[in-house]
Design a protein around this motif. Structure first.
Motif, PDB file in Angstrom:
ATOM      1  N   GLU A   1      36.781  28.249  51.349  1.00  0.00           N
ATOM      2  CA  GLU A   1      37.547  28.025  50.306  1.00  0.00           C
ATOM      3  C   GLU A   1      37.996  29.434  49.564  1.00  0.00           C
ATOM      4  OE1 GLU A   1      34.305  27.091  50.882  1.00  0.00           O
ATOM      5  OE2 GLU A   1      34.697  24.992  51.318  1.00  0.00           O
ATOM      6  N   GLU A   2      38.966  29.437  48.733  1.00  0.00           N
ATOM      7  CA  GLU A   2      39.081  30.611  48.120  1.00  0.00           C
ATOM      8  C   GLU A   2      38.613  30.429  46.432  1.00  0.00           C
ATOM      9  OE1 GLU A   2      43.386  31.088  47.377  1.00  0.00           O
ATOM     10  OE2 GLU A   2      43.824  30.423  49.605  1.00  0.00           O
ATOM     11  N   VAL A   3      37.832  31.510  46.085  1.00  0.00           N
ATOM     12  CA  VAL A   3      38.334  31.559  44.389  1.00  0.00           C
ATOM     13  C   VAL A   3      38.785  32.031  43.816  1.00  0.00           C
ATOM     14  CG1 VAL A   3      35.627  32.479  42.991  1.00  0.00           C
ATOM     15  CG2 VAL A   3      35.276  32.002  45.058  1.00  0.00           C
ATOM     16  N   TRP A   4      39.503  31.038  42.685  1.00  0.00           N
ATOM     17  CA  TRP A   4      40.303  31.726  41.429  1.00  0.00           C
ATOM     18  C   TRP A   4      39.014  31.608  40.212  1.00  0.00           C
ATOM     19  CZ3 TRP A   4      45.766  32.022  41.830  1.00  0.00           C
ATOM     20  CH2 TRP A   4      46.438  32.023  43.036  1.00  0.00           C
ATOM     21  N   ALA A   5      39.816  31.795  39.324  1.00  0.00           N
ATOM     22  CA  ALA A   5      39.120  31.894  37.348  1.00  0.00           C
ATOM     23  C   ALA A   5      40.297  31.470  37.334  1.00  0.00           C
ATOM     24  CB  ALA A   5      38.713  32.949  37.452  1.00  0.00           C
ATOM     25  N   ALA A   6      39.678  30.688  35.940  1.00  0.00           N
ATOM     26  CA  ALA A   6      41.000  30.787  34.534  1.00  0.00           C
ATOM     27  C   ALA A   6      40.419  31.995  33.861  1.00  0.00           C
ATOM     28  CB  ALA A   6      40.446  29.460  33.931  1.00  0.00           C
ATOM     29  N   GLY A   7      40.891  31.962  33.070  1.00  0.00           N
ATOM     30  CA  GLY A   7      40.614  33.179  31.604  1.00  0.00           C
ATOM     31  C   GLY A   7      41.798  32.679  30.687  1.00  0.00           C
ATOM     32  N   VAL A   8      40.779  33.350  29.299  1.00  0.00           N
ATOM     33  CA  VAL A   8      40.840  33.137  28.158  1.00  0.00           C
ATOM     34  C   VAL A   8      40.800  31.813  27.201  1.00  0.00           C
ATOM     35  CG1 VAL A   8      42.333  33.956  26.054  1.00  0.00           C
ATOM     36  CG2 VAL A   8      42.600  35.210  28.258  1.00  0.00           C
TER      37      VAL A   8
ATOM     38  N   ARG B   1      50.696  26.521  29.454  1.00  0.00           N
ATOM     39  CA  ARG B   1      50.656  27.651  31.219  1.00  0.00           C
ATOM     40  C   ARG B   1      48.688  28.021  30.798  1.00  0.00           C
ATOM     41  NH1 ARG B   1      53.194  28.560  35.780  1.00  0.00           N
ATOM     42  NH2 ARG B   1      55.407  28.402  35.303  1.00  0.00           N
ATOM     43  N   PRO B   2      47.968  27.803  31.692  1.00  0.00           N
ATOM     44  CA  PRO B   2      47.094  28.653  31.286  1.00  0.00           C
ATOM     45  C   PRO B   2      47.186  30.202  31.868  1.00  0.00           C
ATOM     46  CG  PRO B   2      46.168  27.260  32.908  1.00  0.00           C
ATOM     47  CD  PRO B   2      47.904  27.172  32.375  1.00  0.00           C
ATOM     48  N   GLU B   3      45.779  30.757  31.697  1.00  0.00           N
ATOM     49  CA  GLU B   3      45.585  32.389  32.594  1.00  0.00           C
ATOM     50  C   GLU B   3      45.442  31.769  34.240  1.00  0.00           C
ATOM     51  OE1 GLU B   3      43.637  35.064  30.899  1.00  0.00           O
ATOM     52  OE2 GLU B   3      44.297  36.402  32.948  1.00  0.00           O
ATOM     53  N   LEU B   4      45.446  32.148  35.028  1.00  0.00           N
ATOM     54  CA  LEU B   4      44.655  31.577  36.119  1.00  0.00           C
ATOM     55  C   LEU B   4      45.184  33.173  36.966  1.00  0.00           C
ATOM     56  CD1 LEU B   4      46.363  28.056  36.610  1.00  0.00           C
ATOM     57  CD2 LEU B   4      43.522  28.951  35.952  1.00  0.00           C
ATOM     58  N   PHE B   5      43.598  33.129  38.014  1.00  0.00           N
ATOM     59  CA  PHE B   5      44.069  34.760  38.573  1.00  0.00           C
ATOM     60  C   PHE B   5      43.037  34.438  40.399  1.00  0.00           C
ATOM     61  CE2 PHE B   5      41.459  35.537  35.360  1.00  0.00           C
ATOM     62  CZ  PHE B   5      40.109  35.848  36.571  1.00  0.00           C
ATOM     63  N   PHE B   6      43.475  34.862  41.135  1.00  0.00           N
ATOM     64  CA  PHE B   6      42.842  34.640  41.927  1.00  0.00           C
ATOM     65  C   PHE B   6      41.616  35.895  41.831  1.00  0.00           C
ATOM     66  CE2 PHE B   6      41.935  36.413  46.071  1.00  0.00           C
ATOM     67  CZ  PHE B   6      41.454  35.710  46.970  1.00  0.00           C
TER      68      PHE B   6
ATOM     69  N   ILE C   1      38.285  48.906  32.510  1.00  0.00           N
ATOM     70  CA  ILE C   1      40.043  48.460  33.813  1.00  0.00           C
ATOM     71  C   ILE C   1      40.953  47.607  33.701  1.00  0.00           C
ATOM     72  CG2 ILE C   1      40.882  48.750  36.056  1.00  0.00           C
ATOM     73  CD1 ILE C   1      38.255  49.575  37.036  1.00  0.00           C
ATOM     74  N   GLU C   2      40.420  46.623  33.357  1.00  0.00           N
ATOM     75  CA  GLU C   2      41.072  45.330  31.794  1.00  0.00           C
ATOM     76  C   GLU C   2      41.753  46.578  30.529  1.00  0.00           C
ATOM     77  OE1 GLU C   2      38.782  41.837  32.144  1.00  0.00           O
ATOM     78  OE2 GLU C   2      39.522  41.927  30.475  1.00  0.00           O
ATOM     79  N   GLY C   3      40.770  46.760  29.899  1.00  0.00           N
ATOM     80  CA  GLY C   3      41.895  46.991  28.952  1.00  0.00           C
ATOM     81  C   GLY C   3      42.156  48.440  28.635  1.00  0.00           C
TER      82      GLY C   3
ATOM     83  N   TYR D   1      46.337  45.914  34.901  1.00  0.00           N
ATOM     84  CA  TYR D   1      45.188  46.779  36.340  1.00  0.00           C
ATOM     85  C   TYR D   1      44.310  44.926  36.216  1.00  0.00           C
ATOM     86  CZ  TYR D   1      46.914  51.316  35.935  1.00  0.00           C
ATOM     87  OH  TYR D   1      47.531  52.390  35.491  1.00  0.00           O
ATOM     88  N   LEU D   2      44.784  44.408  35.724  1.00  0.00           N
ATOM     89  CA  LEU D   2      43.231  43.132  35.976  1.00  0.00           C
ATOM     90  C   LEU D   2      42.985  42.966  36.726  1.00  0.00           C
ATOM     91  CD1 LEU D   2      41.542  40.875  33.609  1.00  0.00           C
ATOM     92  CD2 LEU D   2      43.952  39.424  35.393  1.00  0.00           C
ATOM     93  N   PRO D   3      43.710  42.911  38.493  1.00  0.00           N
ATOM     94  CA  PRO D   3      42.769  42.137  39.329  1.00  0.00           C
ATOM     95  C   PRO D   3      42.120  43.702  39.793  1.00  0.00           C
ATOM     96  CG  PRO D   3      45.465  41.767  39.497  1.00  0.00           C
ATOM     97  CD  PRO D   3      45.434  42.766  37.858  1.00  0.00           C
ATOM     98  N   GLN D   4      42.521  44.621  39.776  1.00  0.00           N
ATOM     99  CA  GLN D   4      41.491  45.751  39.940  1.00  0.00           C
ATOM    100  C   GLN D   4      40.229  46.076  39.132  1.00  0.00           C
ATOM    101  OE1 GLN D   4      43.222  49.539  40.672  1.00  0.00           O
ATOM    102  NE2 GLN D   4      44.997  48.603  40.162  1.00  0.00           N
ATOM    103  N   ALA D   5      40.400  45.195  37.741  1.00  0.00           N
ATOM    104  CA  ALA D   5      38.904  44.611  37.287  1.00  0.00           C
ATOM    105  C   ALA D   5      38.459  43.586  37.808  1.00  0.00           C
ATOM    106  CB  ALA D   5      39.475  44.920  35.536  1.00  0.00           C
ATOM    107  N   LYS D   6      38.672  42.501  38.011  1.00  0.00           N
ATOM    108  CA  LYS D   6      38.178  41.826  38.718  1.00  0.00           C
ATOM    109  C   LYS D   6      38.031  41.095  40.485  1.00  0.00           C
ATOM    110  CE  LYS D   6      38.428  39.157  34.583  1.00  0.00           C
ATOM    111  NZ  LYS D   6      37.372  38.657  34.138  1.00  0.00           N
TER     112      LYS D   6
END
Ligand code: DO4
Ligand code: MG
Length: 280
Positions: A67-74, A104-109, A162-164, A169-174
């Motif tokens: 399975e893939e793992v995704w995440a919601a933020g904020v 629309r929520p924040e969603l990222f891989f 990195i995120e800040g 740069y979010l994908p690299q922070a995560k």
């Protein structure tokens, strides 16, 4: 309540202490059509079919296969406030405020399975980052049809410097090796016994045996509904092997805190259990 563990001997149902080892692979069982029957059978078991030590942490694998793992933020006010503060010098603070309010929520891989640590396994901090935190999050276990099958505990390890520095740069922070942990089991969704809406999400970080940080929130503080997050995730996006969706953090350690190698992280969400990982 029925819990499904991924063990060295294959998947094992735990129905109130009665264990039922399964022959199928993790994905065949969890994402396949036979799951409702398998759950019914596990519920009917009256004698344990395996030694309970099979569920000791040392015998557990990450509850994931393909399975893939995704995440919601904020999705919690606490995350919004922390992120606005961390990125204000980069001029990014406003984005977090907007996404908290937007439909629309924040969603990222977040991770492919090989980046996921299971119970008792090590998570990592990046070598090029100096400010790192775990994020204790409820994770939804979702099948290819978009149905929420159950719940597990997720740790969305994050490099806050990195995120800040720049929101791009979010994908690299995560996303990096050892960036995520899942476990200890999947609590199977049951309409007759739903996950309490105000279930606690607790984080404890120990360093040298002492508590270095502890914090707590409740699922009741989450701004979005589970189904809302899943429906956005599935817009124009298919998950043939299923997907895990981390639902965001409501616990953020103070800005003076950063994880160190050797720290012990424990995340508890009753009634799923406790996910424990050490920082490599
Ligand atoms: O926007 C940055 C990530 C947010 C996040 O991971 C969270 O709120 O849990
Ligand atoms: Mg997060």
């Amino acid at each position: 309540m029925i819990r499904l563990y991924n063990t060295v001997a294959g998947p094992v149902f735990d129905a109130n202490g009665h264990l039922r080892p399964m022959r199928e692979s993790w994905s065949e069982l969890l994402m396949g059509d036979r799951l409702p029957t398998a759950i019914r059978e596990a519920r009917a078991v009256t004698r344990t079919g395996a030694d309970p030590t099979l569920l000791a942490e040392v015998n557990l694998l990450p509850p994931i296969a393909h399975e893939e793992v995704w995440a919601a933020g904020v999705t919690y006010l606490r995350s919004k406030v922390a992120r606005m503060e961390e990125s204000k010098d980069a001029g990014g603070g406003n984005f977090y405020d907007k996404v908290y309010e937007a439909p629309r929520p924040e969603l990222f891989f977040k991770a492919a399975p090989h980046r996921v640590a299971g119970p008792g396994q090590k998570v990592r901090i990046r070598h090029d980052s100096k400010w790192n935190v775990p994020e204790p999050e409820l994770a939804l276990v979702v099948n290819p049809k978009g149905l929420i099958l159950g719940f597990t505990i997720g740790n969305d390890m994050s490099s806050r410097d990195i995120e800040g520095e720049n929101p791009l740069y979010l994908p690299q922070a995560k996303v990096y090796d050892g960036c995520c942990a899942l476990g200890p089991c999947v609590l199977i969704a049951d309409p007759n016994e739903p996950l309490p809406k105000d279930a606690a999400v607790e984080l404890e970080i120990r360093r040298g045996g002492e508590v270095a940080f502890s914090g707590k929130t409740s699922l009741a503080q989450m701004k979005r509904k589970f189904e809302e997050l899943v429906s956005w995730l599935f817009r124009d996006n298919s998950f043939p092997s299923g997907v895990y969706l981390l639902t965001g953090t409501g616990v953020v350690p103070p800005d003076t805190f950063t994880l160190q190698s050797g720290d012990d992280i424990a995340i508890t969400i009753p009634p799923i259990g406790t996910l424990r990982n050490k920082v490599a």
